[in-house]
Design a protein around this motif. Sequence first.
Motif, PDB file in Angstrom:
ATOM      1  N   GLY A 130       1.575  30.203  31.545  1.00  0.00           N
ATOM      2  CA  GLY A 130       1.848  31.872  31.452  1.00  0.00           C
ATOM      3  C   GLY A 130       0.479  32.443  31.988  1.00  0.00           C
ATOM      4  O   GLY A 130       0.596  33.471  32.585  1.00  0.00           O
ATOM      5  N   PHE A 131      -0.422  31.889  31.653  1.00  0.00           N
ATOM      6  CA  PHE A 131      -1.698  32.672  32.018  1.00  0.00           C
ATOM      7  C   PHE A 131      -2.002  32.248  33.540  1.00  0.00           C
ATOM      8  O   PHE A 131      -2.545  33.165  34.308  1.00  0.00           O
ATOM      9  CB  PHE A 131      -2.837  31.718  31.373  1.00  0.00           C
ATOM     10  N   SER A 132      -1.502  31.299  34.179  1.00  0.00           N
ATOM     11  CA  SER A 132      -1.410  31.164  35.644  1.00  0.00           C
ATOM     12  C   SER A 132      -0.557  32.092  36.260  1.00  0.00           C
ATOM     13  O   SER A 132      -0.877  32.454  37.439  1.00  0.00           O
ATOM     14  CB  SER A 132      -0.997  29.554  36.060  1.00  0.00           C
ATOM     15  N   ILE A 133       0.813  32.229  35.619  1.00  0.00           N
ATOM     16  CA  ILE A 133       1.575  33.224  36.265  1.00  0.00           C
ATOM     17  C   ILE A 133       0.871  34.614  36.404  1.00  0.00           C
ATOM     18  O   ILE A 133       1.002  35.263  37.470  1.00  0.00           O
ATOM     19  CB  ILE A 133       2.964  33.230  35.574  1.00  0.00           C
ATOM     20  N   LEU A 134       0.421  35.058  35.147  1.00  0.00           N
ATOM     21  CA  LEU A 134      -0.405  36.478  35.426  1.00  0.00           C
ATOM     22  C   LEU A 134      -1.537  36.410  36.479  1.00  0.00           C
ATOM     23  O   LEU A 134      -1.712  37.373  37.117  1.00  0.00           O
ATOM     24  CB  LEU A 134      -0.945  36.603  33.863  1.00  0.00           C
ATOM     25  N   GLN A 135      -2.386  35.162  36.421  1.00  0.00           N
ATOM     26  CA  GLN A 135      -3.322  34.986  37.380  1.00  0.00           C
ATOM     27  C   GLN A 135      -2.947  35.230  38.924  1.00  0.00           C
ATOM     28  O   GLN A 135      -3.452  36.022  39.669  1.00  0.00           O
ATOM     29  CB  GLN A 135      -4.090  33.705  37.294  1.00  0.00           C
ATOM     30  N   MET A 136      -1.797  34.713  39.343  1.00  0.00           N
ATOM     31  CA  MET A 136      -0.946  34.585  40.580  1.00  0.00           C
ATOM     32  C   MET A 136      -0.516  35.928  40.901  1.00  0.00           C
ATOM     33  O   MET A 136      -0.886  36.397  42.021  1.00  0.00           O
ATOM     34  CB  MET A 136      -0.057  33.472  40.627  1.00  0.00           C
ATOM     35  N   ARG A 137       0.200  36.577  39.773  1.00  0.00           N
ATOM     36  CA  ARG A 137       0.541  38.049  39.840  1.00  0.00           C
ATOM     37  C   ARG A 137      -0.357  38.994  40.507  1.00  0.00           C
ATOM     38  O   ARG A 137      -0.264  39.822  41.404  1.00  0.00           O
ATOM     39  CB  ARG A 137       1.291  38.656  38.944  1.00  0.00           C
ATOM     40  N   ARG A 138      -1.604  38.613  39.839  1.00  0.00           N
ATOM     41  CA  ARG A 138      -2.700  39.628  40.001  1.00  0.00           C
ATOM     42  C   ARG A 138      -3.104  39.390  41.335  1.00  0.00           C
ATOM     43  O   ARG A 138      -3.607  40.556  42.034  1.00  0.00           O
ATOM     44  CB  ARG A 138      -3.788  39.525  38.742  1.00  0.00           C
ATOM     45  N   LYS A 139      -3.502  38.310  41.654  1.00  0.00           N
ATOM     46  CA  LYS A 139      -4.188  37.813  43.184  1.00  0.00           C
ATOM     47  C   LYS A 139      -3.181  38.455  43.946  1.00  0.00           C
ATOM     48  O   LYS A 139      -3.754  38.709  45.155  1.00  0.00           O
ATOM     49  CB  LYS A 139      -4.453  36.446  42.853  1.00  0.00           C
ATOM     50  N   ALA A 140      -1.997  38.310  43.847  1.00  0.00           N
ATOM     51  CA  ALA A 140      -0.858  38.259  45.032  1.00  0.00           C
ATOM     52  C   ALA A 140      -1.072  39.699  45.575  1.00  0.00           C
ATOM     53  O   ALA A 140      -0.693  40.023  46.528  1.00  0.00           O
ATOM     54  CB  ALA A 140       0.493  38.037  44.637  1.00  0.00           C
ATOM     55  N   ILE A 141      -1.297  40.564  44.669  1.00  0.00           N
ATOM     56  CA  ILE A 141      -1.332  42.208  44.959  1.00  0.00           C
ATOM     57  C   ILE A 141      -2.832  42.551  45.448  1.00  0.00           C
ATOM     58  O   ILE A 141      -2.952  43.798  45.677  1.00  0.00           O
ATOM     59  CB  ILE A 141      -0.674  43.196  43.995  1.00  0.00           C
ATOM     60  N   GLU A 142      -3.750  41.749  45.249  1.00  0.00           N
ATOM     61  CA  GLU A 142      -5.135  42.145  45.530  1.00  0.00           C
ATOM     62  C   GLU A 142      -5.405  42.369  47.125  1.00  0.00           C
ATOM     63  O   GLU A 142      -4.897  41.700  47.995  1.00  0.00           O
ATOM     64  CB  GLU A 142      -6.070  40.843  45.298  1.00  0.00           C
TER      65      GLU A 142
ATOM     66  N   GLU B  24      -9.203  37.008  53.540  1.00  0.00           N
ATOM     67  CA  GLU B  24      -7.590  36.681  53.619  1.00  0.00           C
ATOM     68  C   GLU B  24      -7.261  35.201  53.643  1.00  0.00           C
ATOM     69  O   GLU B  24      -6.463  34.768  52.906  1.00  0.00           O
ATOM     70  CB  GLU B  24      -7.232  37.303  54.792  1.00  0.00           C
ATOM     71  N   ASP B  25      -8.041  34.505  54.332  1.00  0.00           N
ATOM     72  CA  ASP B  25      -7.610  32.829  54.342  1.00  0.00           C
ATOM     73  C   ASP B  25      -7.765  32.230  52.756  1.00  0.00           C
ATOM     74  O   ASP B  25      -7.265  31.505  52.313  1.00  0.00           O
ATOM     75  CB  ASP B  25      -8.291  32.146  55.308  1.00  0.00           C
ATOM     76  N   GLU B  26      -9.125  32.402  52.475  1.00  0.00           N
ATOM     77  CA  GLU B  26      -9.439  31.924  50.937  1.00  0.00           C
ATOM     78  C   GLU B  26      -8.411  32.386  49.885  1.00  0.00           C
ATOM     79  O   GLU B  26      -8.191  31.485  49.007  1.00  0.00           O
ATOM     80  CB  GLU B  26     -10.787  32.551  50.488  1.00  0.00           C
ATOM     81  N   LEU B  27      -7.958  33.433  49.826  1.00  0.00           N
ATOM     82  CA  LEU B  27      -7.096  34.039  48.975  1.00  0.00           C
ATOM     83  C   LEU B  27      -5.592  33.362  48.966  1.00  0.00           C
ATOM     84  O   LEU B  27      -5.123  32.757  48.338  1.00  0.00           O
ATOM     85  CB  LEU B  27      -6.684  35.437  49.030  1.00  0.00           C
ATOM     86  N   ASP B  28      -5.053  32.988  50.426  1.00  0.00           N
ATOM     87  CA  ASP B  28      -3.942  32.390  50.472  1.00  0.00           C
ATOM     88  C   ASP B  28      -4.110  31.003  50.153  1.00  0.00           C
ATOM     89  O   ASP B  28      -3.120  30.382  49.522  1.00  0.00           O
ATOM     90  CB  ASP B  28      -3.501  32.367  52.072  1.00  0.00           C
ATOM     91  N   ILE B  29      -5.279  30.266  50.473  1.00  0.00           N
ATOM     92  CA  ILE B  29      -5.538  28.826  49.797  1.00  0.00           C
ATOM     93  C   ILE B  29      -5.739  28.766  48.550  1.00  0.00           C
ATOM     94  O   ILE B  29      -5.108  28.020  47.829  1.00  0.00           O
ATOM     95  CB  ILE B  29      -6.909  28.409  50.736  1.00  0.00           C
TER      96      ILE B  29
ATOM     97  N   SER C 232       8.767  29.390  40.318  1.00  0.00           N
ATOM     98  CA  SER C 232       9.298  29.332  41.743  1.00  0.00           C
ATOM     99  C   SER C 232       9.437  30.473  42.231  1.00  0.00           C
ATOM    100  O   SER C 232       9.347  30.663  43.674  1.00  0.00           O
ATOM    101  CB  SER C 232      10.782  28.522  41.713  1.00  0.00           C
ATOM    102  N   SER C 233       9.658  31.527  41.704  1.00  0.00           N
ATOM    103  CA  SER C 233      10.078  32.920  42.103  1.00  0.00           C
ATOM    104  C   SER C 233       8.798  33.528  42.536  1.00  0.00           C
ATOM    105  O   SER C 233       8.539  34.602  43.426  1.00  0.00           O
ATOM    106  CB  SER C 233      10.814  33.830  41.177  1.00  0.00           C
ATOM    107  N   MET C 234       7.589  32.923  42.328  1.00  0.00           N
ATOM    108  CA  MET C 234       6.216  33.514  42.704  1.00  0.00           C
ATOM    109  C   MET C 234       6.083  33.668  44.002  1.00  0.00           C
ATOM    110  O   MET C 234       5.168  34.207  44.771  1.00  0.00           O
ATOM    111  CB  MET C 234       5.092  32.971  41.940  1.00  0.00           C
ATOM    112  N   ILE C 235       6.672  32.489  44.859  1.00  0.00           N
ATOM    113  CA  ILE C 235       6.788  32.355  46.082  1.00  0.00           C
ATOM    114  C   ILE C 235       6.972  33.568  47.071  1.00  0.00           C
ATOM    115  O   ILE C 235       6.624  34.107  47.978  1.00  0.00           O
ATOM    116  CB  ILE C 235       7.116  31.180  46.456  1.00  0.00           C
ATOM    117  N   ASN C 236       7.975  34.229  46.556  1.00  0.00           N
ATOM    118  CA  ASN C 236       8.666  35.418  46.941  1.00  0.00           C
ATOM    119  C   ASN C 236       7.397  36.509  47.064  1.00  0.00           C
ATOM    120  O   ASN C 236       7.293  37.495  47.996  1.00  0.00           O
ATOM    121  CB  ASN C 236      10.127  35.867  46.531  1.00  0.00           C
ATOM    122  N   ARG C 237       6.532  36.711  45.806  1.00  0.00           N
ATOM    123  CA  ARG C 237       5.709  37.672  45.600  1.00  0.00           C
ATOM    124  C   ARG C 237       4.582  37.599  46.800  1.00  0.00           C
ATOM    125  O   ARG C 237       3.798  38.325  47.430  1.00  0.00           O
ATOM    126  CB  ARG C 237       5.055  37.625  44.304  1.00  0.00           C
ATOM    127  N   PHE C 238       4.240  35.927  46.952  1.00  0.00           N
ATOM    128  CA  PHE C 238       2.977  35.825  47.733  1.00  0.00           C
ATOM    129  C   PHE C 238       3.534  36.367  49.312  1.00  0.00           C
ATOM    130  O   PHE C 238       2.647  36.721  50.256  1.00  0.00           O
ATOM    131  CB  PHE C 238       3.003  34.228  48.016  1.00  0.00           C
TER     132      PHE C 238
END
Lengths: 227, 68
Positions: free
Chosen positions: A53-65, A72-77, A132-138
Amino acid sequence: MRTVVLVLVGALVGFVVMYATLTYQIDFNFLTIAFQVNVALACLTVILLLYIGFSILQMRRKAIENVSKDEEDELDIWLYKKFSDTNLVVIATIVIGIVSTAIALITNQPTWLELVSTVSATIAFALSIGVSSMINRFYPDRNLPSVSEKDYAKKLLAASDEGERHVMLEGLYRSFNTLNGTLILALLVLIVYSIVTDVSQLFAIVLIGAVLVAANAQYFLLIRNKS
Amino acid sequence: MRTRLKELRARNGLNQTELAKRAKVSRQTISLIEREEFIPSLLIAVRIARIFNEAIECVFLFEEEEIE
């Protein structure tokens, strides 16, 4: 050839270790520790669910940063590694949750423990779809399929580029070989266990055998038909 | 096969993500090519060479024994 030798050595070592263990601890009864093991696994599942749950929140936040060109590359990595790590934890949580539920139901544990185990495994499964659906946000600009779509895995593979497929092929081939070796080892362990303890594991042995034949048939038939 | 991808990216001020977008591949693929862990298809190799305005053999360097 090397893999065959490794599997045979592994099987032999497994046989000897299992035989020795069963000879000396023949009176071991899992039921005496089933409750403790079940509580430990249920707690572990809940902790892992919180991590997911915590990881999903982190990824959601980072994906729109909004980041600079240099970052840019570091964020994608970071997103790529976090996504892979979270997927691994999700799979582990589902498996631990199922084992926990199995112990609770088979050994007749208290209702609350059965409930915690079952609900945790169900939540883990639901979260796997969320991860799995996070990939669409990235990658919103890429034409990636939605998790709810039919034949999602097939469509995702088709949408991947050649570099991504190269990585997937390497990973899947290694995983397939490991799975083949460990399942054969598991078969041998179950056979020894059945003989030594007189507790039949035939159902599990037949089931694992069927899984092995089905998985290998699918792989080799696909290769054969591409001739 | 060796590649001058990193050097050419630096020369053109492109990061991996930008190059990936222009070459219509993922950043992971660019990273794999750059680390010389993956040989791209001819199509992607041509796209990358065009982005840098270089001949394909100036971006991807093969040893003589690899070609023979």
